[in-house]
Enzyme design. Structure first.
Site, short mmCIF file in Angstrom:
data_model
loop_
_atom_site.label_atom_id
_atom_site.label_comp_id
_atom_site.label_asym_id
_atom_site.label_seq_id
_atom_site.Cartn_x
_atom_site.Cartn_y
_atom_site.Cartn_z
N ASP A 303 0.87 -1.17 0.00
CA ASP A 303 0.00 0.00 0.00
C ASP A 303 0.92 1.23 0.00
O ASP A 303 2.15 1.12 0.04
CB ASP A 303 -0.96 -0.01 1.19
C1 NOJ Z 1 -4.05 3.93 0.26
C2 NOJ Z 1 -5.24 3.05 0.36
O1 NOJ Z 1 -5.18 2.31 1.55
C3 NOJ Z 1 -5.41 2.06 -0.79
O2 NOJ Z 1 -6.67 1.49 -0.71
C4 NOJ Z 1 -5.21 2.75 -2.11
O3 NOJ Z 1 -5.36 1.81 -3.14
C5 NOJ Z 1 -3.85 3.40 -2.13
N1 NOJ Z 1 -3.76 4.39 -1.06
C6 NOJ Z 1 -3.57 4.06 -3.47
O4 NOJ Z 1 -4.38 5.15 -3.66
#
Ligand code: NOJ
Length: 763
Positions: A303
């Site tokens: 993530d």
């Molecule tokens: C953080 C989020 O937790 C995740 O769901 C998302 O895909 C990523 N950022 C990218 O935007």
């Protein structure tokens, strides 16, 4: 080296690659006359291409494929900063996310294809969570439809629109089960139940990826957030996760596994830790479970900066160690931290990571790029004709309205005093529309809306005027969503006095749910409840529509209202859908995918709890209960009313005893005893009466949505197999023991008919 000579080298390399591959395929063809399956042939072709390309790549170029960076998002749209552009043009970045529009993604692909030595195209990723520009109800609302086909189609449309805007990788579905409405991201998931969650998640993978990844309107899906992200301690986003292995396996893992079984191409790790190890460097999750046990062979991405977070988690002393821990645990791609870009080479040079292992990760990434057909045409998703014609098309909007109607959950519909009619549906009359969300558009969309905006949308007030006539509807805000200002109350009261019925539109703003939007109190914020109380004093019928992202504690508001509709954040066509339901053009059918607590102290509350050694007994103090609130939720999982009534009868099990390899046919009659045609979601639950470990009092095992005309009756059947009853036994094996099982079939998790059957071991 000038541009022309770079291109020449690249072309020579590509030509040698193609010649090499083609000769391999031919050799393969003649040697392997047994090859019949097209898929197998396609896969082996791709493998050969990947190996040939890997053979041409330098270590830096390989590492570059494991690096993902974000665009900058401005009001004017996405753009790329100089550092990341340099990473792309120097082959040190294989993908850009938060990237969309044909114009911008063409520019990115051009930089990768024309300015790098090997011209490897980019992944273009984005969080297309519930629609790209046509915004569907939020995922929790989508789950309230209990309509798997509909959810699949919504994802298909979302992927169609996203791929028309240059995107080839969609960061969805979210498979995180959550039992905690304080957690803002409960709005992005399918609620509390592993079975319903699994059905929804698998449908989304099918919708995004379709049957053929090489088509121009399909994309890679990304299962997230692996694993257990929906269970942060105290519901606070990003917090530590504390769940037992048993709870993980039985309650939280099934939706992730369902996505893997549906063929999801990529997986994103969770920000949180599990069993003391952050998911991003968790070998058990990323290697043992995902790859070795589940056979996943796509790639895993972190993530946002979660490789870097290992420093904050306190499990790595520096960038090098964070990189080594993540990579060796099975994390293929680093989103945004830059740690892989800066440190992988050192680790390889020091012999801590082998080039062979690097090749495995890079190979999986290249394989996906080949599967998408990006090497055949890097601009295949950059099609301005499609961008113009397919995004926000009338067909998509029509479907968004259908889905939004079905995602609304009718929580209360009292009969009016002295009449045998219920307050809803509302006939033509003088309506005072009141509340901070009644004349809003953006608020109806929820969080994560990509290119979604107010364009062409109606507010609920607009839709009421359209349906009931300009002269019959007034609007007053009354108060803001938050804050203590009551100065709008008197106007609201004045308007309400002149009306026959009051429709309140209350709730949370879209910023109050979603990522980094946890709440310690889940009541209606601000002065909204006070406003409702004052209007109640007018003794007029009150319909309350709730716009929100999570279950709220609304006992008081329900008591003050004659009818209540949970509308969640219903999307672009939400206003139409709400009025379709209120006016009776559509008879509501949605059911809650999550329990609604009576108060915050009951959280976490869920229907599939365990019985205890001292189960609840009203007359016995020393049993499990609170002194100040009932154990039961305000509204249970699976609950939702219709304008009709459905009567269940004749629950029949084809047999009372089955063996481990047999299945059981279960049937029930459902009669529409009301005055409207309508849909009912018939739910099947079971209970394992005695196990080697404690078992939930109820578990959802099936559901069917049936349309029944008024006065008619239909028979609904289910087939249940013992393997659907498997759990983690005391010997730590996945299975089920012989004994008695109860079956419950009904309209929600607390309202059902029940029968028993027995499973016996083979004789
Ligand atoms: C953080 C989020 O937790 C995740 O769901 C998302 O895909 C990523 N950022 C990218 O935007």
């Amino acid at each position: 080296m000038n541009k022309r000579s770079t291109i020449r080298i690249k072309n020579l390399l590509m030509i040698s690659l193609v010649i090499f591959c083609t000769s391999c395929f031919r050799a393969n063809d003649t040697e392997n006359t047994e090859v019949k399956s097209g898929d197998f042939f396609k896969e082996s072709q791709i493998k050969l291409k990947v190996d040939s390309l890997l053979a041409l790549m330098t270590i830096d170029e390989k590492i570059g494929q494991l690096v993902l960076y974000s665009s900058t998002l401005d009001v004017t749209g996405p753009s790329i900063n100089e550092d990341y552009l340099l990473a792309v043009t120097s082959g040190m970045c294989g993908g850009i996310f938060n990237a969309f529009t044909v114009e911008y993604t063409t520019q990115l692909q051009k930089a990768a294809v024309e300015q790098t030595r090997l011209g490897i195209p980019l992944f273009i990723g984005y969080d297309v969570i519930h629609g790209y520009k046509t915004i569907f109800p939020t995922p929790i609302a989508g789950a309230s439809t209990w309509d798997v086909e509909m959810v699949e189609k919504a994802s298909r449309i979302a992927a169609t629109e996203a791929t028309a805007a240059g995107i080839n990788w969609i960061f969805a579905p979210i498979a995180d089960i959550s039992r905690d409405p304080r957690w803002g991201r409960i709005t992005e998931g399918s609620g509390e139940d592993p079975y319903l969650g699994s059905c929804m998640v698998a449908a989304k993978v099918r919708g995004i990826q379709g049957n053929d990844l090489s088509l121009e309107n399909t994309a890679l899906a990304c299962l997230k957030h692996f694993a257990g992200y929906g269970a942060p301690v105290a519901g606070r986003d990003y917090n530590t996760v504390e769940i037992s292995m048993k709870v993980l396996i039985e309650e939280y893992l099934p939706p992730y596994k369902a996505a893997i079984d549906a063929g999801v191409a990529t997986v994103m790790t969770s920000f949180s830790d599990l069993f003391g190890v952050p998911a991003t460097c968790n070998n058990y999750l990323l290697t043992e479970l995902l790859r070795e046990q589940w056979g996943f062979n796509g790639f895993v991405v972190s993530d946002y900066e979660s490789v870097m977070h290992l420093l904050n988690h306190g499990v790595a002393v520096n960038e090098i160690e964070a990189t080594e821990r993540s990579f060796t645990a099975g994390l293929d791609m680093d989103m945004q931290s830059g740690f892989y870009e800066r440190n992988l080479k050192t680790l390889i040079n020091e012999g801590k990571i082998s080039e062979n292992t690097l090749d495995i990760s890079v190979g999986k990434i290249l394989e996906m790029k080949f599967s998408l057909g990006l090497f055949d045409d890097p601009y295949k998703y950059c099609n301005s004709d499609r961008e113009r014609s397919e995004i926000l098309s009338s067909g998509h909007l029509k479907f968004a309205r259908e889905m939004a109607k079905r995602s609304l959950v009718l929580l209360k519909n009292a009969s009016l005093s002295g009449q045998d009619n219920n307050i809803l549906p509302l006939k033509k009359q003088k309506i005072a529309l009141i509340g901070p969300l009644a004349n809003e558009k953006r608020q109806l969309l929820g969080s994560w809306i990509c290119e979604g905006n107010e364009e062409g949308m109606l507010s609920i007030y607009d839709a009421f005027k359209e349906e009931y006539g300009l002269g019959n509807v007034t609007f007053t805000k009354g108060c803001e969503i938050k804050g203590t200002d009551k100065s709008g109350f008197s106007e609201a009261i004045q308007k309400a006095k002149q009306a026959d019925v009051i429709v309140m539109v209350l709730g949370e703003s879209f910023e109050m749910a979603g990522e980094a939007a946890s709440r310690s109190s889940i009541n209606l914020p601000g002065e909204q409840t006070e406003l409702l109380k004052e209007l109640k004093a007018l003794a007029k019928p009150i319909v309350t529509v709730l716009i929100n992202g999570r279950p709220l504690t609304i006992a008081k508001e329900v008591e003050l209202s004659d009818a209540v509709i949970e509308a969640w954040h219903p999307g672009t066509e939400g206003a139409h859908a709400i009025v379709d339901v209120i006016s009776g053009k559509y008879n509501p059918s949605g059911k809650l995918p999550v329990s609604f607590p009576r108060n915050i102290g009951q959280v976490p509350i869920y229907y599939n709890y365990k019985t205890t050694g001292r189960p609840f007994n009203e007359d016995d103090k020393y049993t499990t209960k609170y002194l100040d609130v009932e154990n039961t939720p305000l509204f249970p999982f699976g609950y939702g009313l219709s304008y009709s009534t459905f009567e269940y009868s004749n629950l029949k099990l084809a047999r009372s005893v089955i063996k481990m390899d047999e299945s059981l046919k279960i049937s029930v009659n459902v009669k529409n005893t009301g005055r409207y045609d309508g849909e009912e979601i018939v739910q099947l639950y079971t209970r394992d009466m005695v196990g080697s470990t404690t078992r939930p009092v109820k578990e959802l095992k099936g559901f069917k949505k049936v349309f029944i005309k008024k006065g008619e009756e239909t028979s609904v059947t289910f087939s249940l197999k013992p393997e659907q009853l498997f759990y983690l036994k005391s010997d730590q094996k996945w299975g089920v023991e012989e004994g008695e099982f109860k079956v419950f079939v009904g309209s929600n998790s607390t309202d059902f008919l029940s029968e028993s059957f027995w499973i016996v071991n083979q004789n």
